[in-house]
Structures are given as C-alpha cells and as structure tokens.
Design a protein around this motif. Structure first.
Motif, PDB file in Angstrom:
ATOM      1  N   PHE A 196      42.933  42.296  39.311  1.00 15.83           N
ATOM      2  CA  PHE A 196      43.348  41.070  38.626  1.00 15.83           C
ATOM      3  C   PHE A 196      42.144  40.186  38.332  1.00 15.83           C
ATOM      4  CE2 PHE A 196      44.515  36.599  38.632  1.00 15.83           C
ATOM      5  CZ  PHE A 196      45.544  36.571  37.707  1.00 15.83           C
ATOM      6  N   SER A 197      41.286  39.993  39.333  1.00 15.44           N
ATOM      7  CA  SER A 197      40.140  39.092  39.176  1.00 15.44           C
ATOM      8  C   SER A 197      39.209  39.561  38.058  1.00 15.44           C
ATOM      9  CB  SER A 197      39.371  38.995  40.495  1.00 15.44           C
ATOM     10  OG  SER A 197      40.195  38.473  41.521  1.00 15.44           O
ATOM     11  N   LYS A 198      39.065  40.883  37.938  1.00 14.25           N
ATOM     12  CA  LYS A 198      38.188  41.449  36.906  1.00 14.25           C
ATOM     13  C   LYS A 198      38.847  41.431  35.535  1.00 14.25           C
ATOM     14  CE  LYS A 198      37.794  45.893  36.808  1.00 14.25           C
ATOM     15  NZ  LYS A 198      37.447  47.292  37.172  1.00 14.25           N
ATOM     16  N   THR A 199      40.134  41.669  35.485  1.00 14.54           N
ATOM     17  CA  THR A 199      40.812  41.886  34.208  1.00 14.54           C
ATOM     18  C   THR A 199      41.313  40.599  33.564  1.00 14.54           C
ATOM     19  OG1 THR A 199      41.543  44.025  35.066  1.00 14.54           O
ATOM     20  CG2 THR A 199      42.615  43.238  33.068  1.00 14.54           C
ATOM     21  N   ILE A 200      41.733  39.630  34.356  1.00 18.27           N
ATOM     22  CA  ILE A 200      42.363  38.435  33.786  1.00 18.27           C
ATOM     23  C   ILE A 200      41.444  37.726  32.798  1.00 18.27           C
ATOM     24  CG2 ILE A 200      41.637  36.911  35.674  1.00 18.27           C
ATOM     25  CD1 ILE A 200      44.960  36.792  33.686  1.00 18.27           C
ATOM     26  N   GLN A 201      40.137  37.803  33.036  1.00 16.74           N
ATOM     27  CA  GLN A 201      39.190  37.120  32.144  1.00 16.74           C
ATOM     28  C   GLN A 201      39.118  37.769  30.766  1.00 16.74           C
ATOM     29  OE1 GLN A 201      35.387  36.143  34.244  1.00 16.74           O
ATOM     30  NE2 GLN A 201      36.359  37.149  35.994  1.00 16.74           N
ATOM     31  N   THR A 202      39.583  38.999  30.659  1.00 15.32           N
ATOM     32  CA  THR A 202      39.526  39.701  29.373  1.00 15.32           C
ATOM     33  C   THR A 202      40.805  39.504  28.558  1.00 15.32           C
ATOM     34  OG1 THR A 202      40.494  41.787  30.173  1.00 15.32           O
ATOM     35  CG2 THR A 202      38.128  41.469  30.509  1.00 15.32           C
ATOM     36  N   ILE A 203      41.804  38.885  29.137  1.00 16.13           N
ATOM     37  CA  ILE A 203      43.090  38.707  28.468  1.00 16.13           C
ATOM     38  C   ILE A 203      43.074  37.418  27.657  1.00 16.13           C
ATOM     39  CG2 ILE A 203      45.528  38.205  28.914  1.00 16.13           C
ATOM     40  CD1 ILE A 203      45.410  40.279  31.129  1.00 16.13           C
TER      41      ILE A 203
ATOM     42  N   THR B 237      42.860  31.810  30.067  1.00 15.51           N
ATOM     43  CA  THR B 237      42.548  32.500  31.325  1.00 15.51           C
ATOM     44  C   THR B 237      41.154  32.183  31.855  1.00 15.51           C
ATOM     45  OG1 THR B 237      41.787  34.453  30.108  1.00 15.51           O
ATOM     46  CG2 THR B 237      44.111  34.401  30.786  1.00 15.51           C
ATOM     47  N   SER B 238      40.452  31.261  31.219  1.00 14.67           N
ATOM     48  CA  SER B 238      39.103  30.911  31.674  1.00 14.67           C
ATOM     49  C   SER B 238      39.117  29.866  32.783  1.00 14.67           C
ATOM     50  CB  SER B 238      38.267  30.395  30.493  1.00 14.67           C
ATOM     51  OG  SER B 238      38.792  29.169  29.993  1.00 14.67           O
ATOM     52  N   PHE B 239      40.266  29.238  33.017  1.00 20.03           N
ATOM     53  CA  PHE B 239      40.371  28.194  34.036  1.00 20.03           C
ATOM     54  C   PHE B 239      40.657  28.800  35.410  1.00 20.03           C
ATOM     55  CE2 PHE B 239      41.811  26.337  29.993  1.00 20.03           C
ATOM     56  CZ  PHE B 239      40.920  25.280  29.871  1.00 20.03           C
ATOM     57  N   ASP B 240      40.238  28.098  36.450  1.00 17.36           N
ATOM     58  CA  ASP B 240      40.460  28.598  37.814  1.00 17.36           C
ATOM     59  C   ASP B 240      41.945  28.696  38.136  1.00 17.36           C
ATOM     60  OD1 ASP B 240      39.378  29.407  40.445  1.00 17.36           O
ATOM     61  OD2 ASP B 240      40.381  27.600  41.150  1.00 17.36           O
ATOM     62  N   ARG B 241      42.783  27.850  37.505  1.00 18.37           N
ATOM     63  CA  ARG B 241      44.218  27.918  37.795  1.00 18.37           C
ATOM     64  C   ARG B 241      44.829  29.243  37.358  1.00 18.37           C
ATOM     65  NH1 ARG B 241      44.296  23.661  33.837  1.00 18.37           N
ATOM     66  NH2 ARG B 241      44.865  24.419  31.763  1.00 18.37           N
ATOM     67  N   ALA B 242      44.132  29.971  36.451  1.00 17.18           N
ATOM     68  CA  ALA B 242      44.601  31.286  36.019  1.00 17.18           C
ATOM     69  C   ALA B 242      43.850  32.408  36.724  1.00 17.18           C
ATOM     70  CB  ALA B 242      44.443  31.438  34.508  1.00 17.18           C
ATOM     71  N   GLN B 243      42.891  32.054  37.567  1.00 21.43           N
ATOM     72  CA  GLN B 243      42.084  33.059  38.243  1.00 21.43           C
ATOM     73  C   GLN B 243      42.184  32.900  39.764  1.00 21.43           C
ATOM     74  OE1 GLN B 243      38.052  33.331  36.653  1.00 21.43           O
ATOM     75  NE2 GLN B 243      38.747  32.970  34.570  1.00 21.43           N
ATOM     76  N   GLY B 244      41.251  32.159  40.356  1.00 22.43           N
ATOM     77  CA  GLY B 244      41.203  32.019  41.812  1.00 22.43           C
ATOM     78  C   GLY B 244      42.461  31.431  42.423  1.00 22.43           C
ATOM     79  N   GLU B 245      43.039  30.446  41.756  1.00 25.41           N
ATOM     80  CA  GLU B 245      44.246  29.835  42.298  1.00 25.41           C
ATOM     81  C   GLU B 245      45.409  30.822  42.319  1.00 25.41           C
ATOM     82  OE1 GLU B 245      45.302  26.084  40.596  1.00 25.41           O
ATOM     83  OE2 GLU B 245      43.271  25.252  40.797  1.00 25.41           O
ATOM     84  N   VAL B 246      45.462  31.695  41.322  1.00 31.77           N
ATOM     85  CA  VAL B 246      46.528  32.708  41.289  1.00 31.77           C
ATOM     86  C   VAL B 246      46.320  33.722  42.411  1.00 31.77           C
ATOM     87  CG1 VAL B 246      47.624  34.522  39.918  1.00 31.77           C
ATOM     88  CG2 VAL B 246      46.895  32.393  38.825  1.00 31.77           C
ATOM     89  N   VAL B 247      45.084  34.096  42.672  1.00 34.06           N
ATOM     90  CA  VAL B 247      44.799  35.013  43.781  1.00 34.06           C
ATOM     91  C   VAL B 247      45.236  34.392  45.105  1.00 34.06           C
ATOM     92  CG1 VAL B 247      42.960  36.122  45.120  1.00 34.06           C
ATOM     93  CG2 VAL B 247      42.912  36.215  42.615  1.00 34.06           C
ATOM     94  N   ASP B 248      44.931  33.114  45.295  1.00 32.28           N
ATOM     95  CA  ASP B 248      45.340  32.424  46.528  1.00 32.28           C
ATOM     96  C   ASP B 248      46.861  32.424  46.669  1.00 32.28           C
ATOM     97  OD1 ASP B 248      42.686  31.907  47.063  1.00 32.28           O
ATOM     98  OD2 ASP B 248      42.738  29.831  46.342  1.00 32.28           O
ATOM     99  N   LYS B 249      47.546  32.169  45.558  1.00 27.18           N
ATOM    100  CA  LYS B 249      49.012  32.171  45.588  1.00 27.18           C
ATOM    101  C   LYS B 249      49.548  33.561  45.920  1.00 27.18           C
ATOM    102  CE  LYS B 249      49.603  28.466  42.134  1.00 27.18           C
ATOM    103  NZ  LYS B 249      50.330  27.486  42.941  1.00 27.18           N
ATOM    104  N   TYR B 250      48.930  34.580  45.334  1.00 20.79           N
ATOM    105  CA  TYR B 250      49.365  35.957  45.568  1.00 20.79           C
ATOM    106  C   TYR B 250      49.264  36.314  47.046  1.00 20.79           C
ATOM    107  CZ  TYR B 250      49.196  41.084  45.519  1.00 20.79           C
ATOM    108  OH  TYR B 250      49.412  42.420  45.781  1.00 20.79           O
ATOM    109  N   LEU B 251      48.147  35.981  47.664  1.00 19.52           N
ATOM    110  CA  LEU B 251      47.941  36.327  49.072  1.00 19.52           C
ATOM    111  C   LEU B 251      48.901  35.554  49.970  1.00 19.52           C
ATOM    112  CD1 LEU B 251      44.041  36.507  49.124  1.00 19.52           C
ATOM    113  CD2 LEU B 251      45.647  38.424  49.202  1.00 19.52           C
TER     114      LEU B 251
END
Length: 257
Positions: free
Chosen positions: A35-42, A114-128
């Motif tokens: 997810f962390s690698k791919t979300i930035q390409t979407i 998808t360039s914002f942290d709310r679509a990247q790191g914050e989503v990972v935190d929520k997932y875990l």
C-alpha cells in the motif's frame, strides 16, 4: 478464561506495543509495504478502484471491510466527495464514509489526492489499529477498543446511535436494554440524554469510566459470547447491526440503476 475487563485493561496499557506486534506479522507487513509503495502512484478514482489490494487495504483501515464487495457504492462515495453538503457520502448516517472520502479526496484534489499523509501514513496507522481490534477473540474487547478510539469524536446522541458498536457500548454501560434500538430515534435520544452527559466523551476520565462499566458488565450480559464464536456481529459481517438500513437501501438502489 480471562474476563473482558481484565483482557481490555491488559491490552490498553500499551497499545503502541500491541500495534507493533501486528505490524510485524508477515501478511500485514506485506500489505503495508504494498500500500505504502503503490498509493502514491494512484491518480484517480478509477485507478484506486482497479487496484484490488489498495482498495481492500483502505476499506479495512476505515472499518469498512464488510463493504468491500460494494464497489459501485464506494466509487460513488469517492466520486462525489464531501465538498457538497448533499453529496452521497454526506447523505449517509455512518460517518466512516465521510472519513473515507476525506482521506482519498479525489473530488477536491484530483491526481494530487494521494500525495497527502492522510491518504498514506495515516491510513497505514488506521489499518494496523483496525487489524489489532479485529484480531481480538473477545468481542467485548473489540467493542471497547473501538469505543476508546472513536468516542472522542462523538458530539451528539445521533452520532452514538449511527454507530452500532458505540451504541452497544453505551447501552451496556448505562444498563439500557438492547431492545431500545428498535424504537424511534427521537425516543432513543430521549433515553440516552436522560442517562448520559455528552461531556463524558470529551474527557479521558469520562471515557475510562464508561469503558470500565461496559467491560465489567459485558460478560454478565453475554456469558456465551466472549470467545470467537460471537465475533463479527458488529464488525465483520453485514448483519443488521453492522451496516445500517440507510446504507443497505442505498446499495440496493445502486444495483437497480
């Protein structure tokens, strides 16, 4: 068997350590990396919906795993966004859809969403965190962890009633029969307001007090459901309490269109 109160207290003493254990599991580690690698390409809603792993990861992160199958429904949530008060997400009583559309805000930011942290790191935190909660065998502990996380965002009685897990915790803690969930909303609000001061949701002490009552009473009220057999009623399945009726009707309308 360890009771709900003791299990929750033991786990909640060090939530970051518990989340770290989840993150170290092979499957979760692979999904987080992808997810962390791919979300930035979407760059569009279409890209997002087309990548099964990214889409499923995001749905899990927001506690919407039971809705992963409803792709047309979720595409409408993302396409209309939240800028318009009358948008699809804003019309739904469940706040998770607004949170989802805000995190992946293609409607407002287009390819930059998808360039914002709310679509990247914050989503990972929520997932875990979500995975930690769903991994508990004791459904009472799952409910308590969810309540602990979401209660500070509650500012009205209707918000309590719109989220089945929160409503269940509150009713149990206050000794309100579960059968009251079948009453008209106005009557349910009347019952809640007579027993609960919403200010309790805005203080750690108030939340802890409610959770202590809930976890102490849960095993008494549910003597046969503290193991894995009862898990999923409120979280993992599209049962009567997992997805509200408004959402189910919207899904049916989309299927007919």
């Amino acid at each position: 068997m360890v009771g709900t109160l003791t299990s929750f207290q033991n786990l909640s003493r060090d939530i970051p350590a518990a989340i770290s254990q989840v993150a170290a599991q092979p499957f979760e580690a692979r999904e987080v990396e992808y997810f962390s690698k791919t979300i930035q390409t979407i760059k569009s809603v279409e890209d997002f919906m087309a990548d099964r792993r990214v889409y499923a990861f995001a749905m899990q992160a927001f506690g919407l795993g039971e809705m992963t199958y409803a792709k047309a429904f979720m595409e409408k949530v993302l396409t209309e966004g939240i800028s318009d008060d009358e948008s699809f997400a804003n019309s739904l009583s469940d706040p998770r859809y607004r949170e989802f559309a805000k995190a992946f805000n293609f409607e407002s930011f287009g390819s930059a969403a998808t360039s914002f942290d709310r679509a990247q790191g914050e989503v990972v935190d929520k997932y875990l965190r979500q995975t930690l909660e769903e991994g508990q065998d004791n459904e009472g502990v799952r409910l308590a962890l969810y309540f602990q996380r979401k209660a500070p965002d509650v500012t009205s009685y209707l918000q309590i009633l719109a989220q089945p897990a929160i409503a269940t915790v509150v009713r149990t803690a206050l000794g309100i029969p579960e059968a009251t969930a079948a009453l008209d909303l106005d009557k349910q609000v009347e019952i809640l307001s007579a027993k609960l001061d919403l200010a309790e949701f805005q203080s750690p002490e108030g939340i802890e007090k409610l959770l202590t009552k809930f976890t102490a009473l849960y095993d008494i009220n549910n003597p046969q459901t503290t193991d894995a057999g009862g898990v999923g009623l409120l979280f993992g399945q599209s049962g009567a309490l997992g997805i509200d009726m408004n959402t189910m009707l919207q899904i049916q309308q989309l299927r007919r269109s």
